[in-house]
Write a protein that holds these residues in place. Structure first.
Motif, PDB file in Angstrom:
ATOM      1  N   GLU A   1      30.165  46.791  25.820  1.00  0.00           N
ATOM      2  CA  GLU A   1      31.324  47.603  26.193  1.00  0.00           C
ATOM      3  C   GLU A   1      30.945  48.853  26.977  1.00  0.00           C
ATOM      4  N   THR A   2      29.703  48.937  27.420  1.00  0.00           N
ATOM      5  CA  THR A   2      29.273  50.066  28.243  1.00  0.00           C
ATOM      6  C   THR A   2      29.953  49.968  29.604  1.00  0.00           C
ATOM      7  N   PRO A   3      30.585  51.038  30.087  1.00  0.00           N
ATOM      8  CA  PRO A   3      31.237  50.988  31.398  1.00  0.00           C
ATOM      9  C   PRO A   3      30.231  50.704  32.528  1.00  0.00           C
ATOM     10  N   ILE A   4      30.668  49.881  33.465  1.00  0.00           N
ATOM     11  CA  ILE A   4      29.876  49.540  34.647  1.00  0.00           C
ATOM     12  C   ILE A   4      30.647  50.059  35.855  1.00  0.00           C
ATOM     13  N   PRO A   5      30.244  51.205  36.392  1.00  0.00           N
ATOM     14  CA  PRO A   5      30.978  51.782  37.526  1.00  0.00           C
ATOM     15  C   PRO A   5      30.701  51.028  38.823  1.00  0.00           C
ATOM     16  N   GLY A   6      31.688  51.087  39.711  1.00  0.00           N
ATOM     17  CA  GLY A   6      31.588  50.391  40.990  1.00  0.00           C
ATOM     18  C   GLY A   6      30.767  51.105  42.035  1.00  0.00           C
ATOM     19  N   GLY A   7      30.319  52.302  41.758  1.00  0.00           N
ATOM     20  CA  GLY A   7      29.446  52.985  42.698  1.00  0.00           C
ATOM     21  C   GLY A   7      30.154  53.842  43.726  1.00  0.00           C
ATOM     22  N   GLY A   8      31.407  54.196  43.492  1.00  0.00           N
ATOM     23  CA  GLY A   8      32.118  55.078  44.415  1.00  0.00           C
ATOM     24  C   GLY A   8      33.610  54.944  44.255  1.00  0.00           C
ATOM     25  N   GLY A   9      34.332  55.760  44.985  1.00  0.00           N
ATOM     26  CA  GLY A   9      35.783  55.773  44.880  1.00  0.00           C
ATOM     27  C   GLY A   9      36.489  54.927  45.915  1.00  0.00           C
ATOM     28  N   ASP A  10      35.747  54.072  46.607  1.00  0.00           N
ATOM     29  CA  ASP A  10      36.358  53.315  47.701  1.00  0.00           C
ATOM     30  C   ASP A  10      36.262  51.805  47.504  1.00  0.00           C
ATOM     31  N   ILE A  11      36.351  51.342  46.263  1.00  0.00           N
ATOM     32  CA  ILE A  11      36.231  49.912  45.968  1.00  0.00           C
ATOM     33  C   ILE A  11      37.627  49.286  45.904  1.00  0.00           C
ATOM     34  N   GLN A  12      37.796  48.172  46.596  1.00  0.00           N
ATOM     35  CA  GLN A  12      39.073  47.472  46.568  1.00  0.00           C
ATOM     36  C   GLN A  12      38.944  46.039  46.061  1.00  0.00           C
ATOM     37  N   TYR A  13      37.720  45.499  46.073  1.00  0.00           N
ATOM     38  CA  TYR A  13      37.492  44.120  45.657  1.00  0.00           C
ATOM     39  C   TYR A  13      36.233  44.066  44.789  1.00  0.00           C
ATOM     40  N   VAL A  14      36.271  43.202  43.784  1.00  0.00           N
ATOM     41  CA  VAL A  14      35.090  42.980  42.961  1.00  0.00           C
ATOM     42  C   VAL A  14      34.958  41.473  42.785  1.00  0.00           C
ATOM     43  N   LEU A  15      33.786  40.964  43.116  1.00  0.00           N
ATOM     44  CA  LEU A  15      33.501  39.548  42.933  1.00  0.00           C
ATOM     45  C   LEU A  15      32.549  39.406  41.755  1.00  0.00           C
ATOM     46  N   GLU A  16      32.939  38.594  40.777  1.00  0.00           N
ATOM     47  CA  GLU A  16      32.059  38.292  39.651  1.00  0.00           C
ATOM     48  C   GLU A  16      31.542  36.870  39.813  1.00  0.00           C
ATOM     49  N   ILE A  17      30.205  36.735  39.705  1.00  0.00           N
ATOM     50  CA  ILE A  17      29.539  35.437  39.777  1.00  0.00           C
ATOM     51  C   ILE A  17      28.521  35.367  38.638  1.00  0.00           C
ATOM     52  N   ASN A  18      27.904  34.230  38.465  1.00  0.00           N
ATOM     53  CA  ASN A  18      26.906  34.073  37.411  1.00  0.00           C
ATOM     54  C   ASN A  18      25.794  35.096  37.537  1.00  0.00           C
ATOM     55  N   GLY A  19      25.370  35.621  36.390  1.00  0.00           N
ATOM     56  CA  GLY A  19      24.306  36.615  36.343  1.00  0.00           C
ATOM     57  C   GLY A  19      23.014  36.118  36.967  1.00  0.00           C
ATOM     58  N   GLY A  20      22.419  36.949  37.814  1.00  0.00           N
ATOM     59  CA  GLY A  20      21.158  36.630  38.469  1.00  0.00           C
ATOM     60  C   GLY A  20      21.309  35.945  39.808  1.00  0.00           C
ATOM     61  N   LEU A  21      22.494  35.447  40.107  1.00  0.00           N
ATOM     62  CA  LEU A  21      22.702  34.690  41.341  1.00  0.00           C
ATOM     63  C   LEU A  21      22.695  35.580  42.581  1.00  0.00           C
ATOM     64  N   ALA A  22      23.239  36.791  42.484  1.00  0.00           N
ATOM     65  CA  ALA A  22      23.257  37.692  43.646  1.00  0.00           C
ATOM     66  C   ALA A  22      21.839  37.969  44.129  1.00  0.00           C
ATOM     67  N   ARG A  23      20.938  38.266  43.204  1.00  0.00           N
ATOM     68  CA  ARG A  23      19.539  38.532  43.574  1.00  0.00           C
ATOM     69  C   ARG A  23      18.891  37.272  44.131  1.00  0.00           C
ATOM     70  N   GLN A  24      19.139  36.147  43.487  1.00  0.00           N
ATOM     71  CA  GLN A  24      18.532  34.890  43.920  1.00  0.00           C
ATOM     72  C   GLN A  24      18.938  34.548  45.354  1.00  0.00           C
ATOM     73  N   ILE A  25      20.196  34.771  45.679  1.00  0.00           N
ATOM     74  CA  ILE A  25      20.682  34.472  47.020  1.00  0.00           C
ATOM     75  C   ILE A  25      20.298  35.573  48.004  1.00  0.00           C
TER      76      ILE A  25
END
Length: 168
Positions: A120-144
């Motif tokens: 339940e730890t908050p995961i911030p989006g990294g700024g005030g200008d986020i409009q979209y969030v894509l969730e995919i399987n863990g580890g896949l972003a780095r792998q790709i």
């Protein structure tokens, strides 16, 4: 650090697995810019994910909670009505996820890798200008290779200065 034969073999295997993931996800024969598809591209190549869209407050609140699996080429796209500061958590989420935070132009601003299930730890989006969030399987972003600066396109991303328009 020097790698022996086994280390080189693992490195080559890892690189080939990453390349295979991009090729599999890219599905070059499918048409672009469908509501159930998100495409990303960057210096690393390109990838395509089949997505569920969460564009209402109740859908965004539910997200991927209680899911036990997520197909490798699948994800969930959270769409907000305007760019803003966003924060996620993993309450009732049973699988590790990568969260890809994207601005109004469709440019990846931040990638949070391997969010821990049920945390339940908050995961911030990294700024005030986020409009979209894509969730995919863990580890896949780095792998790709998906990283800040990559471009994303989807029919929800519109405007005169989008980074990668659906029309082209």
């Amino acid at each position: 650090m020097q790698l022996g034969r086994g280390g080189q073999r693992r490195s080559i295997t890892t690189a080939l697995a990453g390349l295979a993931a991009v090729l599999i996800l890219a599905e070059p024969g499918r048409s672009a810019c469908r509501p159930d598809t998100v495409e990303l591209r960057g210096m690393w190549g390109a990838a395509r994910f089949r997505v569920e869209v969460a564009d209402t407050a109740p859908e965004r609140a539910q997200g991927l909670m209680y899911r036990e699996t997520l197909a490798r080429g699948a994800g969930m796209l959270f769409v907000y009505p305007f760019a803003q500061r966003v924060s996620f958590w993993m309450r009732n989420t049973l699988i590790p996820l990568d969260m890809i935070f994207v601005d109004a132009r469709g440019v990846v601003r931040h990638v949070h890798e391997n969010a821990v299930p049920l945390d339940e730890t908050p995961i911030p989006g990294g700024g005030g200008d986020i409009q979209y969030v894509l969730e995919i399987n863990g580890g896949l972003a780095r792998q790709i290779g998906i990283a800040p600066g990559s471009a994303m396109r989807h029919p929800a991303i519109t405007g005169p200065d989008v980074a990668w328009a659906c029309s082209g």
